[in-house]
Design a protein around this motif. Structure first.
Motif, PDB file in Angstrom:
ATOM      1  N   ASP A  37      -6.875  -4.295   3.135  1.00 20.62           N
ATOM      2  CA  ASP A  37      -7.100  -3.093   2.349  1.00 20.62           C
ATOM      3  C   ASP A  37      -7.506  -1.872   3.159  1.00 20.62           C
ATOM      4  N   ARG A  61       0.849  -1.184   0.000  1.00 21.50           N
ATOM      5  CA  ARG A  61       0.000   0.000   0.000  1.00 21.50           C
ATOM      6  C   ARG A  61       0.890   1.240   0.000  1.00 21.50           C
ATOM      7  N   ARG A  62       0.373   2.335  -0.501  1.00 23.60           N
ATOM      8  CA  ARG A  62       1.170   3.558  -0.501  1.00 23.60           C
ATOM      9  C   ARG A  62       1.497   4.002   0.927  1.00 23.60           C
ATOM     10  N   ASP A  63       0.669   3.600   1.872  1.00 24.88           N
ATOM     11  CA  ASP A  63       0.958   3.903   3.281  1.00 24.88           C
ATOM     12  C   ASP A  63       2.255   3.244   3.742  1.00 24.88           C
ATOM     13  N   ASN A  71      -3.439   1.271  -9.641  1.00 23.76           N
ATOM     14  CA  ASN A  71      -2.997   2.247  -8.650  1.00 23.76           C
ATOM     15  C   ASN A  71      -1.565   2.724  -8.869  1.00 23.76           C
ATOM     16  N   VAL A  88       0.597  -5.575  -5.978  1.00 23.78           N
ATOM     17  CA  VAL A  88      -0.072  -4.287  -6.137  1.00 23.78           C
ATOM     18  C   VAL A  88      -1.155  -4.414  -7.197  1.00 23.78           C
TER      19      VAL A  88
END
Length: 281
Positions: A247, A12-14, A36, A32
């Protein structure tokens, strides 16, 4: 051979600042959604490249809409093919569902379980495979209604992957959720699947709406019954790559990695089992 090995985690981008923690974890591969990450550049692209150098990657699509009545978006598929080549992506998987017609929806809709749909979807999977130059892995999806059903879910799924000659992304949680919502034995469904087609698997948490209604959310810890079904799968299929999906409601990294550690522990437990079978060629 399987496209990847071991235990995986969705990136995740987090997690962009969590490279050190992941680098020192039991995470063997990452996943991924190409949607996105395709239109990006600058610092984000640099960080992704760092992850792609460290971890083998698979991609799990959200918008291919393989069962849609509208034509396939071949420009998008070509973009995915370029992404696969650029980052040495090991496997491209998608949902056996649809999410578009005249416009894009944000839900995965069930394809009618009919013979006509089998042929239609299989032909579209073949088109995708021709463009990307490799086999696509189709995921058994969760669903809450079965409009126009003529054959069972397992018959439909097996017929599609056989006719398309594609691989399977085996979602353990979806089998469990569907078995409760549609009243069938999850072990019987699992054991009917062609194990030689399994590329890798997902495991995730779900929401208990009621005793007879489970909602596939990827927003909670994996339930005990789902862990048990994964063990049945390892006993029957042998150990295969397994990725944790989370998610939202994402916990702190140590808690998240504890579930990856559990996957790894189960894989080690069953890695020397006499039931283990050779991986797909």
């Amino acid at each position: 051979m399987y496209p990847v090995t071991g235990a995986g985690l969705g990136l995740r981008r987090d997690f962009m600042r969590e490279f050190e923690a992941l680098d020192n974890s039991n995470v063997d591969f990452m996943e991924v959604a190409p949607e996105n990450w395709l239109p990006f550049g600058g610092h984000l692209e640099q960080v992704f490249a760092q992850y792609a150098e460290r971890f083998p990657f698979v991609i799990h699509g959200l918008s291919l809409s393989i069962g849609s009545p509208s034509p396939l978006n071949t420009d998008f598929i070509k973009d995915v093919a370029a992404f696969i080549k650029k980052y040495n992506i090991r496997c491209y998987s998608e949902h056996l569902s649809y999410c578009s017609d005249d416009g894009q929806m944000y839900d995965l809709m069930p394809i009618p379980f009919t013979e006509e749909a089998v042929h239609y979807v299989a032909d579209r999977i073949k088109q995708v495979q021709d463009i990307i130059g490799q086999r696509l892995a189709m995921e058994n999806v969760s669903y809450y209604a079965a409009p126009g059903q003529e054959i069972s879910e397992i018959e439909f799924f097996k017929a599609v992957v056989a006719e398309a000659d594609c691989d399977i992304l085996l979602d353990i949680n979806n089998i469990y959720v569907n078995s409760i919502n549609h009243r069938y034995d999850p072990k019987e469904f699992l054991l009917e699947l062609p194990k030689e087609r399994v590329a890798y698997s997902h495991i995730a948490g779900h929401y208990d709406e009621a005793d007879d209604l489970k909602v596939d959310t990827h927003g909670a810890d994996v339930k005990d019954d789902v862990w048990s079904l994964l063990e049945v799968a390892y006993q029957h299929f042998g150990v295969f790559p397994t990725l944790l999906e989370r998610d939202f409601n994402i916990p702190a990294m140590p808690q998240l990695l504890s579930e990856v550690d559990k996957i790894k522990a189960l894989q080690e437990k069953y890695s020397h089992s006499s039931a283990a079978q050779p991986a797909i060629a």
